[in-house]
Design a protein around this motif. Structure first.
Motif, PDB file in Angstrom:
ATOM      1  N   GLY A  14      46.249  60.184  80.540  1.00 47.91           N
ATOM      2  CA  GLY A  14      44.920  60.357  81.103  1.00 47.91           C
ATOM      3  C   GLY A  14      43.974  60.835  80.030  1.00 47.91           C
ATOM      4  N   GLU A  15      42.680  60.733  80.317  1.00 45.39           N
ATOM      5  CA  GLU A  15      41.701  61.194  79.347  1.00 45.39           C
ATOM      6  C   GLU A  15      41.727  62.715  79.264  1.00 45.39           C
ATOM      7  OE1 GLU A  15      37.720  59.519  80.052  1.00 45.39           O
ATOM      8  OE2 GLU A  15      38.760  58.276  81.502  1.00 45.39           O
ATOM      9  N   SER A  16      41.045  63.265  78.259  1.00 40.35           N
ATOM     10  CA  SER A  16      40.948  64.715  78.230  1.00 40.35           C
ATOM     11  C   SER A  16      40.113  65.151  79.421  1.00 40.35           C
ATOM     12  CB  SER A  16      40.311  65.185  76.929  1.00 40.35           C
ATOM     13  OG  SER A  16      39.102  64.536  76.717  1.00 40.35           O
ATOM     14  N   GLY A  17      40.512  66.239  80.039  1.00 39.83           N
ATOM     15  CA  GLY A  17      39.811  66.688  81.233  1.00 39.83           C
ATOM     16  C   GLY A  17      40.381  66.085  82.503  1.00 39.83           C
ATOM     17  N   SER A  18      41.456  65.298  82.372  1.00 42.42           N
ATOM     18  CA  SER A  18      42.032  64.706  83.576  1.00 42.42           C
ATOM     19  C   SER A  18      43.002  65.656  84.257  1.00 42.42           C
ATOM     20  CB  SER A  18      42.757  63.402  83.223  1.00 42.42           C
ATOM     21  OG  SER A  18      43.822  63.670  82.344  1.00 42.42           O
ATOM     22  N   VAL A  68      62.298  65.605  80.304  1.00 42.04           N
ATOM     23  CA  VAL A  68      61.100  65.822  79.498  1.00 42.04           C
ATOM     24  C   VAL A  68      59.865  65.402  80.276  1.00 42.04           C
ATOM     25  CG1 VAL A  68      59.904  65.198  77.363  1.00 42.04           C
ATOM     26  CG2 VAL A  68      62.384  65.400  77.361  1.00 42.04           C
ATOM     27  N   ILE A  69      58.850  66.241  80.217  1.00 40.03           N
ATOM     28  CA  ILE A  69      57.520  65.816  80.662  1.00 40.03           C
ATOM     29  C   ILE A  69      56.714  65.646  79.389  1.00 40.03           C
ATOM     30  CG2 ILE A  69      55.430  66.435  81.904  1.00 40.03           C
ATOM     31  CD1 ILE A  69      57.086  68.079  83.797  1.00 40.03           C
ATOM     32  N   PHE A  70      56.288  64.435  79.113  1.00 35.90           N
ATOM     33  CA  PHE A  70      55.614  64.148  77.855  1.00 35.90           C
ATOM     34  C   PHE A  70      54.172  63.769  78.149  1.00 35.90           C
ATOM     35  CE2 PHE A  70      54.443  62.043  74.004  1.00 35.90           C
ATOM     36  CZ  PHE A  70      55.229  62.606  73.014  1.00 35.90           C
ATOM     37  N   ILE A  71      53.260  64.617  77.701  1.00 41.65           N
ATOM     38  CA  ILE A  71      51.846  64.376  77.964  1.00 41.65           C
ATOM     39  C   ILE A  71      51.219  63.763  76.729  1.00 41.65           C
ATOM     40  CG2 ILE A  71      49.645  65.511  78.391  1.00 41.65           C
ATOM     41  CD1 ILE A  71      51.303  67.627  79.904  1.00 41.65           C
ATOM     42  N   SER A  72      50.477  62.700  76.920  1.00 42.53           N
ATOM     43  CA  SER A  72      49.846  62.077  75.763  1.00 42.53           C
ATOM     44  C   SER A  72      48.687  61.237  76.238  1.00 42.53           C
ATOM     45  CB  SER A  72      50.848  61.200  75.025  1.00 42.53           C
ATOM     46  OG  SER A  72      50.215  60.601  73.921  1.00 42.53           O
ATOM     47  N   HIS A  73      47.716  61.028  75.350  1.00 36.98           N
ATOM     48  CA  HIS A  73      46.709  60.041  75.720  1.00 36.98           C
ATOM     49  C   HIS A  73      47.009  58.723  75.021  1.00 36.98           C
ATOM     50  CE1 HIS A  73      44.524  61.939  72.193  1.00 36.98           C
ATOM     51  NE2 HIS A  73      44.703  60.703  71.830  1.00 36.98           N
ATOM     52  N   ASP A  74      48.085  58.714  74.236  1.00 34.66           N
ATOM     53  CA  ASP A  74      48.462  57.498  73.533  1.00 34.66           C
ATOM     54  C   ASP A  74      49.448  56.700  74.391  1.00 34.66           C
ATOM     55  OD1 ASP A  74      49.412  55.540  71.893  1.00 34.66           O
ATOM     56  OD2 ASP A  74      49.337  56.801  70.105  1.00 34.66           O
ATOM     57  N   LEU A  75      48.942  55.640  74.995  1.00 36.48           N
ATOM     58  CA  LEU A  75      49.774  54.875  75.923  1.00 36.48           C
ATOM     59  C   LEU A  75      50.965  54.225  75.223  1.00 36.48           C
ATOM     60  CD1 LEU A  75      46.938  53.261  78.006  1.00 36.48           C
ATOM     61  CD2 LEU A  75      48.478  55.076  78.701  1.00 36.48           C
ATOM     62  N   MET A  89      46.723  60.047  85.264  1.00 36.05           N
ATOM     63  CA  MET A  89      45.852  61.013  85.953  1.00 36.05           C
ATOM     64  C   MET A  89      44.399  60.775  85.596  1.00 36.05           C
ATOM     65  SD  MET A  89      47.864  64.643  85.875  1.00 36.05           S
ATOM     66  CE  MET A  89      46.622  65.479  86.836  1.00 36.05           C
ATOM     67  N   LYS A  90      43.550  61.065  86.575  1.00 31.91           N
ATOM     68  CA  LYS A  90      42.105  61.010  86.320  1.00 31.91           C
ATOM     69  C   LYS A  90      41.433  62.061  87.206  1.00 31.91           C
ATOM     70  CE  LYS A  90      38.253  57.765  86.127  1.00 31.91           C
ATOM     71  NZ  LYS A  90      37.140  58.401  86.764  1.00 31.91           N
ATOM     72  N   ASP A  91      40.549  62.825  86.620  1.00 36.89           N
ATOM     73  CA  ASP A  91      39.805  63.853  87.359  1.00 36.89           C
ATOM     74  C   ASP A  91      40.706  64.727  88.219  1.00 36.89           C
ATOM     75  OD1 ASP A  91      37.519  62.845  86.259  1.00 36.89           O
ATOM     76  OD2 ASP A  91      37.183  61.456  87.913  1.00 36.89           O
ATOM     77  N   PRO A 136      36.204  59.458  62.577  1.00 37.01           N
ATOM     78  CA  PRO A 136      35.213  59.817  63.600  1.00 37.01           C
ATOM     79  C   PRO A 136      35.756  59.800  65.021  1.00 37.01           C
ATOM     80  CG  PRO A 136      34.848  57.591  62.834  1.00 37.01           C
ATOM     81  CD  PRO A 136      35.919  58.158  61.963  1.00 37.01           C
ATOM     82  N   VAL A 137      36.872  59.140  65.262  1.00 37.09           N
ATOM     83  CA  VAL A 137      37.361  59.068  66.642  1.00 37.09           C
ATOM     84  C   VAL A 137      38.706  59.757  66.855  1.00 37.09           C
ATOM     85  CG1 VAL A 137      36.068  56.990  67.201  1.00 37.09           C
ATOM     86  CG2 VAL A 137      38.361  56.778  66.270  1.00 37.09           C
ATOM     87  N   SER A 138      39.226  60.413  65.808  1.00 37.17           N
ATOM     88  CA  SER A 138      40.570  60.997  65.928  1.00 37.17           C
ATOM     89  C   SER A 138      40.651  62.118  66.943  1.00 37.17           C
ATOM     90  CB  SER A 138      41.038  61.534  64.590  1.00 37.17           C
ATOM     91  OG  SER A 138      40.988  60.527  63.646  1.00 37.17           O
ATOM     92  N   ALA A 139      39.542  62.826  67.131  1.00 40.59           N
ATOM     93  CA  ALA A 139      39.594  63.979  68.030  1.00 40.59           C
ATOM     94  C   ALA A 139      39.250  63.591  69.465  1.00 40.59           C
ATOM     95  CB  ALA A 139      38.641  65.062  67.537  1.00 40.59           C
ATOM     96  N   LEU A 140      39.071  62.303  69.707  1.00 36.39           N
ATOM     97  CA  LEU A 140      38.620  61.881  71.033  1.00 36.39           C
ATOM     98  C   LEU A 140      39.737  61.151  71.761  1.00 36.39           C
ATOM     99  CD1 LEU A 140      35.266  60.376  69.765  1.00 36.39           C
ATOM    100  CD2 LEU A 140      35.610  62.662  70.686  1.00 36.39           C
ATOM    101  N   ASP A 141      39.680  61.138  73.084  1.00 41.32           N
ATOM    102  CA  ASP A 141      40.733  60.417  73.796  1.00 41.32           C
ATOM    103  C   ASP A 141      40.381  58.939  73.933  1.00 41.32           C
ATOM    104  OD1 ASP A 141      39.250  60.147  76.312  1.00 41.32           O
ATOM    105  OD2 ASP A 141      39.448  62.325  76.314  1.00 41.32           O
TER     106      ASP A 141
END
Lengths: 564, 313
Positions: A51-55, A230-237, A250-252, A488-493
């Protein structure tokens, strides 16, 4: 009741039912970040949460571990770990007692039955304790081993985590180790008591591509060997698809989709899942460009060189001792390349390969290099000639090169409003008055798709993506010809990443900009760059057209970087 | 060990430099001491003879050398005001100032460390407000006023000590403590306010650090997190801060010494400056700079011991 009966029948290791997490805010009402999330985890199973950050994915994990920040409150119908209730239901009267009970159970389980690895390997270890002291703490807390037995267990754990020289590591401090090594130490420490549940919260996000793959396969290996769930959380699909048995999107704060990994990836049911997958497209530039309608026309240009770098070296001197001769460390070693007008030139490599140092030298932020950096950026852009006419000649060249940095959270001044930040380059490089500057700021904000009211807001009130847009806006406001982009985009989801990349491509096409794009993310580079330069240990490994390089890498190192 | 060596070399160089600047300021920059000592109608020969006798005609570095040698052996010349050797004049005063400083430092550390830890654990709005109010008040009270309040309350109303009657430690140690504790409190109170604030801020910052979350994930209790993980990290900046406080109070507190009628270094300095008693001023300036430099050296070594990340120079 039927639900509970069903849950117990499944013999799940972890059962979470209707978990909600809310942040208590004074006077503004509570903010719910996790909304009625339910899932189950069997022994030895690997569950991915994307999910995105903040999800709410990190908050879900922290709620299970009982590590939520103090102003957060969790409520749930049931949270069972091996039949034990991690979340004791309580009324107002029994709240204190319930909390005590939960805490006592948490203290017993954390570090023994369940363990966690965090996103930030650089700061997650105590800086003033040796690796040995920190490694043996879970043993000290949960076992009755003697000092020698503890040491032996620590050494075994370190070698299981594929760390060499364990004996030497014991007396070292975290700052002696690289990010990848620290994350290995974290893994070794989490696994030392052979927990039955391991929670990984974006453990590879801060690491470069090569290290990321190594860490993921290490987690997979250890989980398999010790039958750890394991629960593995990532934004990298891609990481999730590679590693997990099941995934949950997940979202919102809500679960959008959940299922077997292949099922979800091959036949996503929800549109959100589809858009998430599309955003993470790992394809050559042309396909994406066709979608976005931003075709690079570098070839169509006359091949005018904007930036040429010849034999550039940056040497850091390190003194080993007061009376010893300083040793030289080549951060950048004899690098030469040229960037054509209108081109997107990528520089890739692992962290520490000197790519950021190279960019700093080009931008003039770093002096004391040897070699030639020549910039041919003097011609003003046509659409704002009047601005340039008023600018003093000497300033033109500097304003012609602008830079965007990696971390939008710290690279913008938090004490100033966005309007002030955006006006600053104009104040420095032109003689425009305040009244003349404002319309320019408004125009460019429209171009970078930011609402005009950000002018009166502080950076802290903006999201990560918006902040990076502000940074890009500030770089573009003086109409530079050459823009240097440092990760420029490394810190973003992913979804925000895709939006920012799209924006960069569109601006590049509309204004005929030239980019030098530094990144460790090969997928991103492939998506937007025309040519790529591969660096290792300060030297150029390979340089060529993006697709050539991706399809037919010549050097071993490039192949390794591409993950073949 | 290399860090220690480097710091020690740096310490010696700094001390020599500080002494040289003091030497320049007091020996070279003022007008010719020989001329100043003679009457206005002295002949050139007389001046020359006195310069010879005072050693003023020697090369600069030689004069610096003998000045340094004197300083090292405790020979600072003779006070022009009291006509006794400066070292003799200073030795009594040092005892008073140093014991006052040590006593108040014990109070500062002994009270502000536990109180700071307590303050960092306070969670409620009201509690935080109270701590802020208390520390703010402690910092805001002017030392002379605090001194007067203490004299009034403990000296005159409660009669726990006799105001102005300093008891030398050699005669009656407990009498000495019973007297000195009051000026020490007056010196310590504002510093306690500052130290508590500082420690509270430092602890709160560290409690939010990522490694704390890691420690909790290992199953550490809150108490263990505080004592084993947070405290050492949080104390590093506090050590530097306390060093500065210590240097300040060791240099002598003119106001407190005046209020409690203590003959300490601070008062001597004030008197000597107004009487243009340069040998005394020079000795005190040397002492103060040496104290500051030495304490910083100590603080550097302690911080380095506490935080291994502090880099080699």
């Amino acid at each position: 009741m039927t639900n509970e009966a069903k849950l117990s029948k499944d013999r799940a290791l972890l059962t979470v039912k209707d978990l909600s997490v809310a942040f208590l805010r004074y006077g503004r009402g509570d903010k719910t970040v996790v909304k009625k999330v339910s899932f189950q985890l069997a022994e030895g199973e690997i569950l991915g949460i994307a999910g995105e950050s903040g999800s709410g994915k990190s908050m879900t994990a922290l709620a299970v571990m009982g590590l939520l920040p103090e102003n957060a409150k969790r409520t749930c119908e049931a949270m069972l770990f091996d039949g034990m209730s991690l979340c004791v239901p309580a009324t107002k009267r029994t709240a204190r007692k319930a909390k005590k009970q939960e805490e006592a159970l948490r203290l017993g389980l954390s570090g023994k039955e369940m363990a966690m690895i965090f996103q930030e390997p650089l700061t997650s270890l105590n800086p003033v304790q040796t690796i040995g002291t920190q490694m043996e703490e879970p043993l000290l807390l949960h076992t009755s081993l003697t000092a020698e037995e503890r040491k032996a267990a620590v050494l075994t754990a370190l070698s299981n985590a594929e760390l060499k020289n364990g004996e030497q590591l014991l007396s070292q401090y975290p700052h002696h180790l690289s990010g990848g090594m620290r994350q290995r130490v974290m893994i070794a420490m989490a696994m030392i008591n052979k927990p039955r549940l391991l929670i990984c919260d974006e453990p590879t996000t801060a690491l470069d591509a090569v290290t990321e793959r190594e860490i993921v396969s290490l987690i997979r290996k250890l989980a398999k060997e010790q039958n750890t769930a394991v629960i593995f959380i990532s934004h990298d699909l891609y990481v999730l698809r590679d590693l997990c048995d099941r995934v949950m999107i997940m979202k919102d704060g809500k679960v959008v989709e959940e299922g077997e990994t292949e099922q979800v990836f091959e036949h996503p049911e929800r549109t959100y899942t589809k858009s998430l997958m599309k955003a993470a497209v790992k394809g050559p530039k042309e396909t994406v460009s066709a979608v976005n309608g931003a075709v690079s026309d570098a070839e169509a240009r006359d091949g005018e060189t904007v930036l040429s770098v010849e034999n550039l070296s940056v040497v850091y001197k390190q003194r080993a001792g007061l009376f010893k001769k300083p040793t030289e460390k080549h951060a950048v070693n004899e690098v030469s390349f040229a960037v054509q007008k209108g081109e997107i030139f990528g520089i890739v490599g692992e962290s520490g390969c000197g790519k950021s140092t190279l960019l700093k030298a080009v931008s003039g932020l770093l002096t004391g290099y040897t070699g030639e950096v020549s910039l041919q950026v003097s011609a003003p852009c046509a659409n704002k000639e009047e601005m340039w006419e008023q600018s003093p000649d000497g300033k033109k060249k500097e304003a012609g090169v602008q830079m965007v940095f990696q971390d939008p959270y710290t690279s913008l001044n938090p004490a100033k409003k966005v309007g002030w930040i955006l006006e600053e380059p104009l104040r420095l490089n032109t003689t425009l008055t305040k009244e003349e500057r404002l319309p320019l700021v408004q125009t460019i904000l429209r171009e970078t798709e930011l609402p005009l009211d950000v002018i009166d807001r502080y950076v802290a009130e903006l999201s990560g993506g918006q902040r990076q847009r502000v940074a890009i806006t500030a770089a573009l406001i003086t109409n530079p010809e050459l823009v240097l982009l440092d990760e420029p985009v490394s810190a973003l989801d992913v979804t925000v990443q895709a939006q920012i990349l799209e924006l960069l491509l569109r601006l590049q096409k509309e204004h005929g900009l030239t980019y030098v794009f530094v990144s460790h993310d090969m997928a991103v580079v492939r998506k937007i760059c025309d040519r790529v330069l591969v660096m290792k240990d300060g030297k150029v490994v390979e340089c060529g057209a993006t697709e050539d390089l991706f399809l037919r890498p010549q050097e071993e190192y490039t192949k390794k970087l591409l993950g073949e | 060990m290399r860090y220690f060596m480097k710091k020690t070399i740096a310490l010696v160089v700094t001390l020599l430099l500080a002494a040289f600047l003091t030497f320049l300021a007091f020996e070279v920059i003022p007008s010719d001491a020989a001329v100043a000592n003679l009457s206005i109608d002295a002949t050139d020969e007389e001046i020359e003879a006195l310069r010879e006798a005072m050693g003023l005609n020697r090369p600069l570095m030689v004069r610096y050398g003998s000045f340094l040698l004197g300083a090292l052996t405790g020979d600072f010349g003779e006070s022009t005001q009291y006509r006794i050797p400066v070292s003799e004049l200073l030795s009594d005063r040092f005892g008073v100032t140093v014991s006052l400083a040590l006593l108040s430092f014990v109070l500062i550390v002994g009270i502000s460390v536990p109180f700071g830890i307590f303050a960092a654990r306070v969670k409620s709005k009201a509690g935080e407000g109270f701590v802020a109010f208390l520390t703010q008040t402690m910092m805001a009270v002017p030392p002379f006023f605090l001194g007067m309040l203490i004299t009034l309350l403990f000296g005159i109303v409660l009669r726990w000590f006799t105001p102005g009657a300093y008891v030398p430690a050699g005669e009656d140690f407990f009498g000495f403590l019973g007297f000195m504790i009051f000026p020490a409190i007056a010196v310590a109170v504002p510093k306690i306010g500052m130290s508590v604030r500082f420690l509270q801020g430092s602890l709160k910052e560290q409690m939010g650090a990522d490694y704390v979350r890691t420690a909790r994930s290992k199953g550490c209790t809150n108490r263990r997190v505080l004592w084993r993980h947070v405290l050492r990290n949080a104390l590093v900046p506090v050590v530097t801060f306390l060093t500065m406080v210590m240097a300040e109070i060791l240099a002598g507190s003119i106001v407190i010494e005046q209020v409690f009628n203590l003959s300490g270094v601070g008062r001597l300095l004030a008197v000597s400056i107004s009487a243009r008693d340069f040998p005394v001023v020079r000795a005190i300036v040397l002492y103060t700079t040496a104290v500051v430099v030495l304490l910083n050296y100590g603080a550097d070594l302690i911080c380095r011991f506490m935080d291994p990340r502090i880099k080699e120079l």
